[in-house]
Design a protein around this motif. Structure first.
Motif, PDB file in Angstrom:
ATOM      1  N   VAL A 263      17.898 -70.874  66.585  1.00 21.99           N
ATOM      2  CA  VAL A 263      19.166 -71.231  65.941  1.00 21.99           C
ATOM      3  C   VAL A 263      18.932 -72.284  64.862  1.00 21.99           C
ATOM      4  N   ALA A 264      18.117 -73.280  65.184  1.00 21.72           N
ATOM      5  CA  ALA A 264      17.818 -74.346  64.216  1.00 21.72           C
ATOM      6  C   ALA A 264      17.046 -73.802  63.024  1.00 21.72           C
ATOM      7  N   MET A 265      16.088 -72.903  63.270  1.00 20.41           N
ATOM      8  CA  MET A 265      15.309 -72.316  62.178  1.00 20.41           C
ATOM      9  C   MET A 265      16.189 -71.444  61.284  1.00 20.41           C
ATOM     10  N   ALA A 266      17.101 -70.698  61.905  1.00 16.40           N
ATOM     11  CA  ALA A 266      18.013 -69.852  61.122  1.00 16.40           C
ATOM     12  C   ALA A 266      18.912 -70.708  60.243  1.00 16.40           C
ATOM     13  N   ARG A 267      19.325 -71.861  60.759  1.00 12.76           N
ATOM     14  CA  ARG A 267      20.174 -72.757  59.984  1.00 12.76           C
ATOM     15  C   ARG A 267      19.426 -73.298  58.761  1.00 12.76           C
ATOM     16  N   ILE A 268      18.164 -73.682  58.943  1.00 10.46           N
ATOM     17  CA  ILE A 268      17.355 -74.183  57.833  1.00 10.46           C
ATOM     18  C   ILE A 268      17.098 -73.074  56.819  1.00 10.46           C
ATOM     19  N   LEU A 269      16.813 -71.864  57.305  1.00  9.59           N
ATOM     20  CA  LEU A 269      16.557 -70.736  56.415  1.00  9.59           C
ATOM     21  C   LEU A 269      17.798 -70.412  55.587  1.00  9.59           C
ATOM     22  N   GLN A 270      18.959 -70.465  56.220  1.00 13.12           N
ATOM     23  CA  GLN A 270      20.202 -70.209  55.487  1.00 13.12           C
ATOM     24  C   GLN A 270      20.404 -71.229  54.385  1.00 13.12           C
ATOM     25  N   GLU A 271      20.117 -72.487  54.691  1.00 12.38           N
ATOM     26  CA  GLU A 271      20.256 -73.548  53.686  1.00 12.38           C
ATOM     27  C   GLU A 271      19.252 -73.335  52.553  1.00 12.38           C
ATOM     28  N   ALA A 272      18.023 -72.927  52.888  1.00 16.74           N
ATOM     29  CA  ALA A 272      17.004 -72.690  51.863  1.00 16.74           C
ATOM     30  C   ALA A 272      17.392 -71.510  50.972  1.00 16.74           C
ATOM     31  N   ASP A 273      17.910 -70.439  51.561  1.00 18.94           N
ATOM     32  CA  ASP A 273      18.331 -69.281  50.775  1.00 18.94           C
ATOM     33  C   ASP A 273      19.477 -69.638  49.825  1.00 18.94           C
TER      34      ASP A 273
ATOM     35  N   ILE B 268      20.600 -61.885  50.022  1.00 17.24           N
ATOM     36  CA  ILE B 268      20.592 -63.078  50.877  1.00 17.24           C
ATOM     37  C   ILE B 268      21.619 -62.943  51.996  1.00 17.24           C
ATOM     38  N   GLN B 269      22.800 -62.456  51.652  1.00 17.64           N
ATOM     39  CA  GLN B 269      23.848 -62.292  52.661  1.00 17.64           C
ATOM     40  C   GLN B 269      23.468 -61.230  53.693  1.00 17.64           C
ATOM     41  N   LYS B 270      22.866 -60.150  53.216  1.00 19.16           N
ATOM     42  CA  LYS B 270      22.483 -59.072  54.145  1.00 19.16           C
ATOM     43  C   LYS B 270      21.408 -59.541  55.105  1.00 19.16           C
ATOM     44  N   ARG B 271      20.396 -60.220  54.592  1.00 20.42           N
ATOM     45  CA  ARG B 271      19.312 -60.626  55.485  1.00 20.42           C
ATOM     46  C   ARG B 271      19.733 -61.767  56.397  1.00 20.42           C
ATOM     47  N   SER B 272      20.752 -62.536  55.995  1.00 20.46           N
ATOM     48  CA  SER B 272      21.221 -63.622  56.868  1.00 20.46           C
ATOM     49  C   SER B 272      21.797 -63.074  58.168  1.00 20.46           C
ATOM     50  N   HIS B 273      22.358 -61.883  58.113  1.00 26.99           N
ATOM     51  CA  HIS B 273      22.873 -61.247  59.333  1.00 26.99           C
ATOM     52  C   HIS B 273      21.726 -60.726  60.196  1.00 26.99           C
ATOM     53  N   LEU B 274      20.625 -60.345  59.558  1.00 27.66           N
ATOM     54  CA  LEU B 274      19.512 -59.751  60.287  1.00 27.66           C
ATOM     55  C   LEU B 274      18.641 -60.790  60.976  1.00 27.66           C
TER      56      LEU B 274
ATOM     57  N   ARG C 147      16.230 -82.906  40.764  1.00 33.28           N
ATOM     58  CA  ARG C 147      17.088 -82.748  41.946  1.00 33.28           C
ATOM     59  C   ARG C 147      16.537 -81.695  42.894  1.00 33.28           C
ATOM     60  N   THR C 148      15.942 -80.660  42.315  1.00 34.12           N
ATOM     61  CA  THR C 148      15.394 -79.572  43.130  1.00 34.12           C
ATOM     62  C   THR C 148      14.212 -80.047  43.972  1.00 34.12           C
ATOM     63  N   ILE C 149      13.331 -80.829  43.366  1.00 36.53           N
ATOM     64  CA  ILE C 149      12.173 -81.355  44.092  1.00 36.53           C
ATOM     65  C   ILE C 149      12.626 -82.212  45.272  1.00 36.53           C
ATOM     66  N   LYS C 150      13.634 -83.034  45.066  1.00 34.11           N
ATOM     67  CA  LYS C 150      14.135 -83.897  46.145  1.00 34.11           C
ATOM     68  C   LYS C 150      14.725 -83.068  47.293  1.00 34.11           C
ATOM     69  N   GLN C 151      15.461 -82.033  46.936  1.00 37.12           N
ATOM     70  CA  GLN C 151      16.060 -81.192  47.975  1.00 37.12           C
ATOM     71  C   GLN C 151      14.989 -80.391  48.715  1.00 37.12           C
ATOM     72  N   GLU C 152      13.967 -79.944  48.007  1.00 36.25           N
ATOM     73  CA  GLU C 152      12.862 -79.245  48.670  1.00 36.25           C
ATOM     74  C   GLU C 152      12.174 -80.163  49.677  1.00 36.25           C
ATOM     75  N   GLU C 153      11.953 -81.397  49.301  1.00 36.76           N
ATOM     76  CA  GLU C 153      11.317 -82.354  50.209  1.00 36.76           C
ATOM     77  C   GLU C 153      12.180 -82.586  51.444  1.00 36.76           C
TER      78      GLU C 153
ATOM     79  N   TRP D 175       7.636 -70.484  51.215  1.00 41.40           N
ATOM     80  CA  TRP D 175       8.227 -71.785  51.547  1.00 41.40           C
ATOM     81  C   TRP D 175       9.571 -71.482  52.187  1.00 41.40           C
ATOM     82  N   LEU D 176       9.675 -71.760  53.489  1.00 42.74           N
ATOM     83  CA  LEU D 176      10.911 -71.483  54.219  1.00 42.74           C
ATOM     84  C   LEU D 176      11.375 -70.042  53.991  1.00 42.74           C
ATOM     85  N   ALA D 177      10.432 -69.127  54.237  1.00 39.76           N
ATOM     86  CA  ALA D 177      10.708 -67.684  54.209  1.00 39.76           C
ATOM     87  C   ALA D 177      11.095 -67.162  52.833  1.00 39.76           C
ATOM     88  N   GLY D 178      10.656 -67.840  51.793  1.00 47.43           N
ATOM     89  CA  GLY D 178      10.945 -67.389  50.439  1.00 47.43           C
ATOM     90  C   GLY D 178      10.149 -68.211  49.438  1.00 47.43           C
TER      91      GLY D 178
END
Length: 250
Positions: free
Chosen positions: A192-202, A58-64, A141-147, A87-90
């Motif tokens: 930038v916004a998409m990368a931020r969401i992807l980081q949060e999802a990862d 996750i850390q390696k791909r976050s840089h890429l 809790r997971t379902i709520k965060q996914e939504e 779902w959100l790149a994973g």
């Protein structure tokens, strides 16, 4: 714009991760198939090693993906089958929990005779009431965060029809015209916004696995991690076979 080299690095990162999962799976299955299980300390170390590999990936791909984020939402290194379930790149974090439920039920069924005789195997078929309650709470809790994250992505996607992108598109004399600097800046803001969401999802995927690991006992954690890796590897292999059967080459 992503270069071919950036795309190749991202693909290599994924393929290296898949190879590492195969290695981890081999170690996990070796423990599971042993007649005498190692001490809990050994099992815990093995589970933590597997989770650390996930975190490193996750850390390696976050840089890429900082300058190449759109590729991760429908990656060319995946099969069409895999991309259809992204779902959100994973994967959805709730899949990890549903996998625990499925394994719990199947192992109870397959070992029912032993359980009725009082045997204790220690796998996911023996989740305690306390463990099940903790897993259920995590699932809720997971379902709520996914939504929440799905809603964030939906809002971002809807912004394509808002200013300035829609106005800039309208001002183009032809759709094939070279994008202006203003268009590039607007699309960069979206990246930038998409990368931020992807980081949060990862991070969410990783935290879910870690919390499950803390709920399960050492042998149950090994059982879960082996099944999760096997599912991912099988989906990848099945998808590639289906692509070949339909004339699609990676």
């Amino acid at each position: 714009m992503a270069t071919e080299n950036e795309h190749n690095e991202s693909q290599k990162c994924f393929l290296d991760w898949m190879k590492l999962q195969e290695q981890d799976l081999g170690e996990l299955l070796q423990v599971i198939n042993q007649s005498e299980k190692p001490p809990d300390t050994v099992l815990t170390q093995l589970a933590e090693k597997s989770i650390q590999h996930f975190q490193d990936y996750i850390q390696k791909r976050s840089h890429l993906y900082q300058n190449n984020v759109s590729h991760y939402f429908a990656p060319g290194w995946n099969s069409a089958l895999e991309n259809s379930f992204l779902w959100l790149a994973g994967c959805r974090p709730s899949i990890f929990i549903r996998l625990v439920y499925a394994l719990c039920g199947s192992e109870v069924e397959s070992n029912l005779a032993e359980y009725l005789q009082g045997a204790r195997i220690g796998n996911l078929g023996e989740l305690s009431a306390r463990q099940l309650n903790m897993v259920n709470n995590l699932h809720s809790r997971t379902i709520k965060q996914e939504e929440k994250l799905s809603s964030q992505l939906a809002s971002l996607q809807e912004e394509i029809a808002d200013e300035p992108i829609s106005i800039l598109a309208k001002s183009q004399s032809q759709a094939s015209d070279e994008p202006s600097d203003e268009v590039d800046r607007a699309l960069q803001d979206l990246d930038v916004a998409m990368a931020r969401i992807l980081q949060e999802a990862d991070n969410f995927r990783l935290s879910t696995v870690k919390e499950l690991n803390s709920i399960l006992n050492p042998i149950q954690a090994i059982d879960f991690l082996a099944a999760a890796k096997k599912l991912h590897l099988c989906m990848h292999d099945w998808g590639k076979r289906r692509d070949l059967n339909h004339g699609r080459k990676n």
